[in-house]
Design an enzyme around this catalytic site. Sequence first.
Site, PDB file in Angstrom:
ATOM      1  N   CYS A  78       0.837  -1.202   0.000  1.00  0.00           N
ATOM      2  CA  CYS A  78       0.000   0.000   0.000  1.00  0.00           C
ATOM      3  C   CYS A  78       0.874   1.256   0.000  1.00  0.00           C
ATOM      4  CB  CYS A  78      -0.899  -0.016   1.226  1.00  0.00           C
ATOM      5  SG  CYS A  78      -1.798   1.507   1.462  1.00  0.00           S
ATOM      6  N   CYS A  84      -2.003   6.013   6.805  1.00  0.00           N
ATOM      7  CA  CYS A  84      -3.399   5.617   6.984  1.00  0.00           C
ATOM      8  C   CYS A  84      -3.668   5.004   8.352  1.00  0.00           C
ATOM      9  CB  CYS A  84      -3.798   4.649   5.876  1.00  0.00           C
ATOM     10  SG  CYS A  84      -5.409   3.889   6.069  1.00  0.00           S
ATOM     11  N   CYS A  87      -4.336  -0.467   8.449  1.00  0.00           N
ATOM     12  CA  CYS A  87      -3.630  -1.746   8.601  1.00  0.00           C
ATOM     13  C   CYS A  87      -2.440  -1.524   9.526  1.00  0.00           C
ATOM     14  CB  CYS A  87      -3.088  -2.239   7.262  1.00  0.00           C
ATOM     15  SG  CYS A  87      -4.347  -2.627   6.041  1.00  0.00           S
ATOM     16  N   GLN A 290     -20.743  -9.501   7.928  1.00  0.00           N
ATOM     17  CA  GLN A 290     -19.317  -9.804   8.050  1.00  0.00           C
ATOM     18  C   GLN A 290     -18.550  -9.290   6.836  1.00  0.00           C
ATOM     19  OE1 GLN A 290     -17.844 -11.250  10.593  1.00  0.00           O
ATOM     20  NE2 GLN A 290     -19.564 -12.069  11.757  1.00  0.00           N
ATOM     21  N   TYR A 319     -25.662 -12.811  21.772  1.00  0.00           N
ATOM     22  CA  TYR A 319     -25.033 -11.774  20.944  1.00  0.00           C
ATOM     23  C   TYR A 319     -25.117 -12.199  19.480  1.00  0.00           C
ATOM     24  CZ  TYR A 319     -22.697 -10.882  25.454  1.00  0.00           C
ATOM     25  OH  TYR A 319     -22.413 -10.670  26.758  1.00  0.00           O
ATOM     26  N   GLU A 340     -30.101 -10.633  20.930  1.00  0.00           N
ATOM     27  CA  GLU A 340     -29.261  -9.548  20.409  1.00  0.00           C
ATOM     28  C   GLU A 340     -29.900  -8.222  20.811  1.00  0.00           C
ATOM     29  OE1 GLU A 340     -26.506  -8.745  18.361  1.00  0.00           O
ATOM     30  OE2 GLU A 340     -27.342  -6.724  18.466  1.00  0.00           O
ATOM     31  N   ASP A 388     -20.852 -14.822  21.140  1.00  0.00           N
ATOM     32  CA  ASP A 388     -19.975 -14.077  20.214  1.00  0.00           C
ATOM     33  C   ASP A 388     -20.053 -12.602  20.602  1.00  0.00           C
ATOM     34  OD1 ASP A 388     -18.498 -13.076  18.107  1.00  0.00           O
ATOM     35  OD2 ASP A 388     -19.942 -13.610  16.546  1.00  0.00           O
ATOM     36  N   CYS A 415     -13.411 -11.762  19.669  1.00  0.00           N
ATOM     37  CA  CYS A 415     -12.573 -10.875  18.841  1.00  0.00           C
ATOM     38  C   CYS A 415     -11.557 -10.140  19.710  1.00  0.00           C
ATOM     39  CB  CYS A 415     -13.436  -9.893  18.066  1.00  0.00           C
ATOM     40  SG  CYS A 415     -14.521  -8.916  19.089  1.00  0.00           S
TER      41      CYS A 415
END
Length: 459
Positions: A78, A84, A87, A290, A319, A340, A388, A415
């Site tokens: 990139c 940026c 990433c 997703q 969730y 949820e 989740d 996550c």
Amino acid sequence: MVKQKPPVEKNETIELTFEDITHEGDGVGKVNGYPLFVPFALPGEKAKVKVIKVKKNFGFGKLLHIDEVSPERVEPPCDVYVQCGGCQLQHMSYNMQLEMKQNQVKNTLRKIGHIEDIPVHPTIGMEDPWRYRNKVQIPVGYRHGELITGFYRKRSHEIIEGMDRCVITAEINDRMVEAVRRMADRLGITAYDERSYRGVLRHIMVRTGQATEETMIVIVTRTEELPHQEEFVKELHETYPQIKSIVQNVNKQQTNVILGRKTKVLWGEEYIYDTIGDIKFAISAKSFYQVNPPQTKKLYDKALEYANLSGGETVIDAYCGIGTISLFLAQKAKKVYGVEIVPEAILDAKQNAKLNNIENTEFYVGEAEKIMPWWTAQGLKPDVIVVDPPRKGCDEALLEAMITMKPKRIVYVSCNPSTLARDLRILEDGGYETKQVQPVDMFPQTGHVEAVAEIHLRL
Ligand code: SAH
């Protein structure tokens, strides 16, 4: 105890050897045990570093010159990687990224959860870890009298100059952004200016179903009207037949939130479709979906394997979002209950169940930690619970509710390894045993780490 002064001073240049890396991709090197965090440095490297911030227990530095370069260092493809900040790991070989994520899960489980001696498997990666994002949302501005698009420079609202592609976004979305920008520029549609609260175009959002190649364009405007709407829309869909939906979203607020409340379909369908495995999803402008479906499939296949369903089970998906996992589980279970907090997500979940003729799911709006004790009081006895949660992990009340409900198995999709480790400790103390953990790379080139854990009730 005598308080020790940090062994480095601000603006000092030092020679540092890097041993570790944080999930944000900063290299970590120590001076007499005092850690310094240095962006873009890799473990195994030796470098000259300028100390830029000194805190009591740690400091920050800037890379000046790498004297010993790691064999795992690669050239980031990139052009705007450094500015940026979207990433964090493009300068690291993909193999090292996968290994780092596995180690992070392993080390965090040990340090925070005191969970050791269980298999933490090698991270499941992508064959081609680029161009995977199915959605892009990009700000619009001006430069030299011309409309431009590009992400904001790190910690600013200044659009990065010369950014005409994003190497983790699907190529088609890059092309669509450029097409919309050019057309808007030609038609004289103005860019929104947040300081003067003038202008029209705030963001361009593009989402393309990977399996279906259907594209939705969302034009986010400050104004109710989109000037030259007819011409704009006609030309866009006539030139690009993969566009199935053109939507305007009106956001009049002076806010950083991208989408406003109101959406209107300017042309085509309200939804585009995509599939994950055998399940079809209808996705509207505001639906959560997703961003990396092929990896999502791998993650949920693992979750399903860990749930070990044989067809007769009652399952809770806490969730549940738009019901992605619930619909996967429903194919192998007797009944799946999803809960949820976002009402629109539950509407999507119900609609997606119908779309796939899945009849053994029930979805509820509410806080999982309140709905689950209520289910217990109603006599609901789940065989398996899947969670989740967002980055902050499970609410303690929810962990307690699970321990009271005593399902044979819990599958935890996470996550954030830190909150996973904290929650696994609570479950372990409540009579559960973690069997194995599988990291899955959902977001290559970034520091995000996703993992799924198999947890059994101790007999
Ligand atoms: N499995 C889902 C995504 C889960 S992301 C899917 O694939 O679609 C975490 C979800 O938890 C989000 O949808 C968020 O809205 C929801 N959430 C956050 N706090 C919650 C709470 N207290 N109770 C129930 N849901 C919650």
